[in-house]
Design a protein around this motif. Structure first.
Motif, PDB file in Angstrom:
ATOM      1  N   LEU A 198      20.673 -36.013  47.565  1.00 22.82           N
ATOM      2  CA  LEU A 198      20.214 -36.631  46.327  1.00 22.82           C
ATOM      3  C   LEU A 198      20.890 -37.979  46.102  1.00 22.82           C
ATOM      4  O   LEU A 198      22.115 -38.114  46.253  1.00 22.82           O
ATOM      5  CB  LEU A 198      20.501 -35.708  45.148  1.00 22.82           C
ATOM      6  CG  LEU A 198      19.848 -34.318  45.208  1.00 22.82           C
ATOM      7  CD1 LEU A 198      20.270 -33.489  43.995  1.00 22.82           C
ATOM      8  CD2 LEU A 198      18.333 -34.416  45.293  1.00 22.82           C
ATOM      9  N   THR A 200      22.249 -39.850  43.694  1.00 24.26           N
ATOM     10  CA  THR A 200      22.806 -39.804  42.343  1.00 24.26           C
ATOM     11  C   THR A 200      23.270 -41.197  41.919  1.00 24.26           C
ATOM     12  O   THR A 200      23.417 -42.101  42.751  1.00 24.26           O
ATOM     13  CB  THR A 200      23.997 -38.845  42.296  1.00 24.26           C
ATOM     14  OG1 THR A 200      25.038 -39.382  43.141  1.00 24.26           O
ATOM     15  CG2 THR A 200      23.605 -37.452  42.786  1.00 24.26           C
ATOM     16  N   PRO A 201      23.521 -41.401  40.629  1.00 26.31           N
ATOM     17  CA  PRO A 201      24.083 -42.690  40.214  1.00 26.31           C
ATOM     18  C   PRO A 201      25.383 -43.028  40.934  1.00 26.31           C
ATOM     19  O   PRO A 201      25.646 -44.194  41.231  1.00 26.31           O
ATOM     20  CB  PRO A 201      24.295 -42.492  38.714  1.00 26.31           C
ATOM     21  CG  PRO A 201      23.228 -41.520  38.310  1.00 26.31           C
ATOM     22  CD  PRO A 201      23.139 -40.566  39.465  1.00 26.31           C
ATOM     23  N   ALA A 202      26.203 -42.030  41.219  1.00 26.83           N
ATOM     24  CA  ALA A 202      27.457 -42.291  41.932  1.00 26.83           C
ATOM     25  C   ALA A 202      27.189 -42.786  43.350  1.00 26.83           C
ATOM     26  O   ALA A 202      27.866 -43.701  43.843  1.00 26.83           O
ATOM     27  CB  ALA A 202      28.308 -41.018  41.974  1.00 26.83           C
ATOM     28  N   GLU A 204      24.406 -44.355  44.300  1.00 25.02           N
ATOM     29  CA  GLU A 204      23.837 -45.694  44.150  1.00 25.02           C
ATOM     30  C   GLU A 204      24.928 -46.729  43.914  1.00 25.02           C
ATOM     31  O   GLU A 204      24.855 -47.852  44.433  1.00 25.02           O
ATOM     32  CB  GLU A 204      22.835 -45.689  42.999  1.00 25.02           C
ATOM     33  CG  GLU A 204      22.054 -46.970  42.860  1.00 25.02           C
ATOM     34  CD  GLU A 204      20.942 -46.863  41.830  1.00 25.02           C
ATOM     35  OE1 GLU A 204      20.762 -47.840  41.068  1.00 25.02           O
ATOM     36  OE2 GLU A 204      20.259 -45.823  41.782  1.00 25.02           O
ATOM     37  N   ARG A 226      13.897 -43.135  41.967  1.00 24.79           N
ATOM     38  CA  ARG A 226      14.346 -42.191  40.938  1.00 24.79           C
ATOM     39  C   ARG A 226      13.312 -42.072  39.820  1.00 24.79           C
ATOM     40  O   ARG A 226      12.958 -40.967  39.399  1.00 24.79           O
ATOM     41  CB  ARG A 226      15.694 -42.634  40.378  1.00 24.79           C
ATOM     42  CG  ARG A 226      16.202 -41.722  39.238  1.00 24.79           C
ATOM     43  CD  ARG A 226      17.565 -42.141  38.728  1.00 24.79           C
ATOM     44  NE  ARG A 226      18.598 -41.924  39.745  1.00 24.79           N
ATOM     45  CZ  ARG A 226      19.200 -42.893  40.410  1.00 24.79           C
ATOM     46  NH1 ARG A 226      18.877 -44.166  40.160  1.00 24.79           N
ATOM     47  NH2 ARG A 226      20.112 -42.617  41.307  1.00 24.79           N
ATOM     48  N   LYS A 230      11.111 -38.631  39.185  1.00 27.35           N
ATOM     49  CA  LYS A 230      11.261 -37.915  37.909  1.00 27.35           C
ATOM     50  C   LYS A 230       9.896 -37.717  37.258  1.00 27.35           C
ATOM     51  O   LYS A 230       9.586 -36.624  36.754  1.00 27.35           O
ATOM     52  CB  LYS A 230      12.184 -38.688  36.968  1.00 27.35           C
ATOM     53  CG  LYS A 230      12.458 -37.969  35.648  1.00 27.35           C
ATOM     54  CD  LYS A 230      13.470 -38.713  34.809  1.00 27.35           C
ATOM     55  CE  LYS A 230      13.702 -38.044  33.474  1.00 27.35           C
ATOM     56  NZ  LYS A 230      14.203 -36.669  33.602  1.00 27.35           N
ATOM     57  N   GLU A 236      15.854 -35.269  38.565  1.00 24.29           N
ATOM     58  CA  GLU A 236      16.717 -36.238  37.888  1.00 24.29           C
ATOM     59  C   GLU A 236      17.181 -37.303  38.872  1.00 24.29           C
ATOM     60  O   GLU A 236      17.322 -38.475  38.511  1.00 24.29           O
ATOM     61  CB  GLU A 236      17.921 -35.536  37.262  1.00 24.29           C
ATOM     62  CG  GLU A 236      17.580 -34.694  36.045  1.00 24.29           C
ATOM     63  CD  GLU A 236      17.014 -35.521  34.895  1.00 24.29           C
ATOM     64  OE1 GLU A 236      17.457 -36.679  34.718  1.00 24.29           O
ATOM     65  OE2 GLU A 236      16.121 -35.019  34.190  1.00 24.29           O
ATOM     66  N   ASN A 237      17.443 -36.895  40.092  1.00 20.75           N
ATOM     67  CA  ASN A 237      17.843 -37.806  41.159  1.00 20.75           C
ATOM     68  C   ASN A 237      16.972 -37.518  42.377  1.00 20.75           C
ATOM     69  O   ASN A 237      16.749 -36.356  42.724  1.00 20.75           O
ATOM     70  CB  ASN A 237      19.315 -37.611  41.519  1.00 20.75           C
ATOM     71  CG  ASN A 237      20.230 -37.924  40.358  1.00 20.75           C
ATOM     72  OD1 ASN A 237      20.253 -39.045  39.859  1.00 20.75           O
ATOM     73  ND2 ASN A 237      20.974 -36.925  39.900  1.00 20.75           N
ATOM     74  N   TRP A 301      26.382 -39.226  53.269  1.00 19.40           N
ATOM     75  CA  TRP A 301      26.350 -40.502  52.554  1.00 19.40           C
ATOM     76  C   TRP A 301      27.359 -41.492  53.123  1.00 19.40           C
ATOM     77  O   TRP A 301      27.116 -42.706  53.106  1.00 19.40           O
ATOM     78  CB  TRP A 301      26.573 -40.285  51.062  1.00 19.40           C
ATOM     79  CG  TRP A 301      25.358 -39.745  50.378  1.00 19.40           C
ATOM     80  CD1 TRP A 301      25.223 -38.557  49.736  1.00 19.40           C
ATOM     81  CD2 TRP A 301      24.073 -40.393  50.281  1.00 19.40           C
ATOM     82  NE1 TRP A 301      23.939 -38.411  49.243  1.00 19.40           N
ATOM     83  CE2 TRP A 301      23.223 -39.520  49.567  1.00 19.40           C
ATOM     84  CE3 TRP A 301      23.575 -41.606  50.731  1.00 19.40           C
ATOM     85  CZ2 TRP A 301      21.893 -39.848  49.295  1.00 19.40           C
ATOM     86  CZ3 TRP A 301      22.255 -41.937  50.473  1.00 19.40           C
ATOM     87  CH2 TRP A 301      21.423 -41.059  49.765  1.00 19.40           C
TER      88      TRP A 301
END
Length: 312
Positions: A198, A200-202, A204, A226, A230, A236-237, A301
């Protein structure tokens, strides 16, 4: 180094797969072949050109492939990938500076496999399997020359375009049946695995912190991906499917797999395009298929960020 042909339909996640393959020092990316899938062949081929242009990869050739499935009508995923097939936010895509070769993708795949040393080239299809199936039928001798086929597609559990079928196998199930049915090693990196990857904002934020064109490109891809995911599927991700297959080629320990016979359903009214894994008994010695089950998310990642950093 692992020699790789990346057969793709860019696509946000295909774009990330291209960057991972091109930026990792353990892969020699022989070329990109495109196939109609996430969008029409014209759009996905242009998108491939733009990805290589952003990354400054003028030495990677692009070959345009099949525009439609073997039997099905054309199906695209504009709800996920937008009107161009690679909608992006906050980043201006350049005009393509990388040309498309004249030779058809299927012919080039065959010629490359017949030219390279047997057992040295890995096929990594991340879209519908039309090109790969056509290549196997055009020249059956390539089957014994391929090191392995590591594909993004299918699912042991639920599908995503129907309750049963994942998009790539749903679009061209006859092609998928050919690819799974040939006697070459096949690793299916399906939704069961890719839904663990996923953005996620982290995640990204790691790309944003690179401060490079490729890093900003990935951020723009993830932002659009994203929002679309959604709206279309309630994530969400977004799951970034395609680079998971490339990650397996780079380091198989990042992706856990289990050997199991896999077939593709062609006739079911509600199940056409489903990949059916038969877990009823231990696989026989002649089982040549495996499915991915578990992803080491952090290491995955790390691989992608390192590759994007290397491209600048």
């Amino acid at each position: 180094m692992r020699k790789v042909i990346l057969d793709c339909d860019p696509g946000h996640d295909d774009a990330v797969a291209i960057l991972l393959a091109a930026g990792n020092p353990d892969i020699e990316l022989l070329g990109l072949t495109t196939v109609g899938g996430n969008h029409t062949i014209d759009h996905v081929t242009r998108n491939a050109q733009q990805v290589l242009t952003v990354a400054g990869l003028s030495g990677v050739p692009i070959y345009r492939g099949a525009s439609r499935p073997l039997l099905n009508d054309v199906v695209t995923a504009t709800d996920i990938h937008g009107d161009t097939g690679m909608e992006i936010h906050g980043f201006t895509l350049p005009e393509p500076a990388v040309p498309v070769e004249e030779e058809h993708a299927v012919r080039w795949i065959v010629d490359t496999l017949m030219r390279e040393e047997p057992g040295t080239v890995t096929l990594v299809p991340t879209g519908p399997l039309t090109n790969i199936a056509l290549a196997a039928r055009l020249e059956p001798r390539i089957v014994e020359r391929v090191r392995e086929v590591v594909l993004m597609g299918g699912a042991v559990g639920a599908g995503n375009v129907t309750a049963s079928a994942e998009f790539n196998t749903f679009v061209d199930p006859e092609a998928a049946a050919i690819v799974f049915g040939e006697n070459w090693p096949v690793v299916m990196v399906g939704l069961d695995l890719t839904h663990q990857a996923l953005a996620t904002p982290a995640v990204e934020a790691r790309f944003a912190s690179l401060g490079t064109a490729c890093g900003d490109f990935v951020v723009g891809l993830f932002d659009a991906f994203r929002r679309n995911y959604k709206d279309a599927q309630g994530f969400e991700n977004p799951p970034v499917h395609d680079p998971c297959a490339v990650a397996y080629v780079i380091d198989p320990t990042v992706v856990e797999t289990v050997r199991v016979p896999v077939s593709v359903e062609l006739a079911g009214t509600l199940t056409r395009g489903r990949t059916v894994a038969d877990f009823r008994a231990a696989p026989g010695a002649d089982c040549h298929t495996a499915v991915a089950t578990r992803l080491d998310v952090d290491r995955f990642w790390d691989l992608v960020v390192d590759a994007v950093r290397a491209l600048g």
